[in-house]
Design an enzyme around this catalytic site. Structure first.
Site: not given
Length: 490
Positions: A143, A319-320
């Site tokens: 802690n 883009s494809s």
């Protein structure tokens, strides 16, 4: 059992691979928390911070007479090896875990202990010579160890973000200088407003980054307050007198950070407000950077059917299916990073709120969220600067044509011919496609010389070559123009 060593804990005995530096507590944590698949070793700054805390603790315990020089020396050597990058693969517990970070602390205790045992000439697991809890964790608790390590890791990560923002700020400032004479139309609510320069537009992005760097530096200052020495709940139980101050002094020396011990360790052990503050500033940076990227995508839209005011450097085919298409992929990826940061900020907020009584058990997810935000935002800033902003070019002639053809020019005439006459010219220009200056001359509303003076680029943009605008942190040469002083409302 060949290839294994046997270790035990309060639940019984388990076999541990003999080459592993982690032990039984770590093994149980890996079984209990198969949550994200992201081990804590993914965050090397956290591992370095944990090793720094353990090293500082060993030095403090030796100085206070609680550890022999031999044990302390071995622990320090092991920690320094870890901080040099060794054994990071042995930190295997999942970053998200129950127990307020206990599994992370025990993973560190076991790795440090087993490496120190080797340095002392013993085998891994021979904890009768040097123990993970009794020696490595002496005077500590998860802690106070875990929050302290998280703060150190976060400070160092934020410093990296600050540097990346400076690089991006400089890139925008350089473009502001380059574009200082490029006239264009400003827009409000996506409608033509009044003229400005492209340099003024880009200087705005540099100024926003400068402001956000200042806010981030302020927020990071709050993270320098630590609770090491608090042990379980802040009362310092099981830590000797003087331990907190001694450990903090060694930790500051090791990390090079001006760390301070909280004035109230009970409060510091349960309060995560500084993380909320920091996360909010990181979100602010992300939101404004995302807005900037929205602008870049819009200004570069086209090339035929959009604004087409600037050109982003092409970095990959877009883009494809559509040949020749190039997309604004770098601003798009920065947008997505920003969306993630906003989500992480909500996570930090809810985790800080969920703490109960003397401890917040949810600091592991705070670490994970903040680390993701800061590291991804740093990468985004560098990527945007190096793969986009530095290569932006202006379509100068197209920009000037929009100014010449815009009814926004009538705003400059408004103080001289009156709002009613200016409105009539704007309406006629819009209906006929004719220019504002042409109509004003035709109607003899102003002498030609006065009209020409009113419509000069310098007056339209209030842009003087030596105008004061903050530049990049290391930018040299002339400064870009200040923000335009546009009359009227939005």
């Amino acid at each position: 059992m060949s290839g294994f060593r046997r270790e035990h804990d309060l639940l019984g005995e388990r076999d541990i691979p003999e080459d592993a530096y982690w032990g039984v507590h770590t093994l149980r944590a890996t079984e209990n928390f198969p949550i994200t698949g992201t081990p804590i070793s993914t965050y090397p700054l956290l591992i370095d911070a944990l090793a720094a805390v353990k090293e500082a603790a060993a030095l403090a315990n030796e100085e206070l007479g609680l550890l022999t020089p031999a044990k302390a020396g071995a622990l320090v050597a092991a920690c320094r090896e870890i901080r040099s990058g060794k054994l990071h693969d042995q930190f295997v517990v999942d970053v998200i875990q129950g127990g307020a970070g206990t599994s992370t602390n025990m993973n560190a205790n076991e790795v440090v202990a087993n490496r120190a045992l080797e340095l002392l000439g013993h085998a891994k697991g021979e904890y009768q010579h040097l123990h993970p809890n009794e020696d490595v964790n002496l005077g500590q608790s998860t802690n106070d160890v875990y929050p302290t390590a998280v703060r150190i890791a976060t400070i160092n990560a934020a410093h990296g973000l600050l540097q990346a923002m400076a690089v991006l700020q400089e890139a925008f400032a350089a473009k502001a200088v380059e574009f200082r004479t490029v006239l264009k139309m400003g827009r409000t609510q996506l409608q033509d407003a009044v003229p400005m320069t492209l340099g003024q537009e880009f200087s705005t992005y540099a100024v926003m980054l400068e402001e956000d760097r200042d806010r981030l530096a302020e927020a990071v200052e709050l993270i320098h307050e630590i609770n090491l020495g608090a042990t379980a709940i802040g009362t310092g139980l099981n830590a000797p007198a003087g331990y907190a101050a001694t450990a903090r002094r060694h930790l500051s020396s090791i990390t090079g950070l001006p760390l301070v011990t909280s004035a109230n360790l009970v409060e510091a052990t349960q309060d995560c407000g500084a993380f909320v503050q920091l996360s909010g500033v990181v979100k602010r940076i992300a939101v404004k950077l995302s807005k900037t990227c929205n602008d870049l995508r819009l200004l570069s839209s086209g090339p035929r059917a959009g604004l087409n005011e600037i050109n982003l450097p092409p970095v990959q085919a877009g883009s494809s299916i559509m040949p020749g298409k190039v997309n604004p992929v770098i601003p798009e990826v920065v947008n997505q990073v920003a969306f993630g940061v906003v989500g992480h900020d909500i996570t930090v907020t809810m985790a800080a709120e969920a703490g109960q009584l003397q401890l917040n058990a949810f600091e592991p997810v705070i670490l994970h969220a903040l680390s993701q935000s800061i590291t991804s935002l740093r990468a985004a800033c560098l990527t945007l600067a190096e793969r986009c902003v530095q290569g932006i070019t202006a379509n100068t002639e197209a920009l000037r044509a929009t100014v010449d053809n815009s009814i926004g020019l009538v705003t400059a005439l408004n103080p001289h011919i009156g709002y009613t006459a200016a409105t009539a010219i704007a309406k006629e220009a819009l209906a006929t496609g004719r220019g504002v200056a042409e109509l004003a001359l035709e109607k003899k509303l102003l002498p030609p010389e006065q009209l020409a003076a009113l419509l000069t680029p310098e007056r339209l943009t209030s842009a003087l070559p030596e105008g004061p605008t903050p530049q990049g942190p290391t930018q040299e040469g002339p400064t870009p123009e200040g923000p335009p002083s546009a009359p009227g409302d939005a």
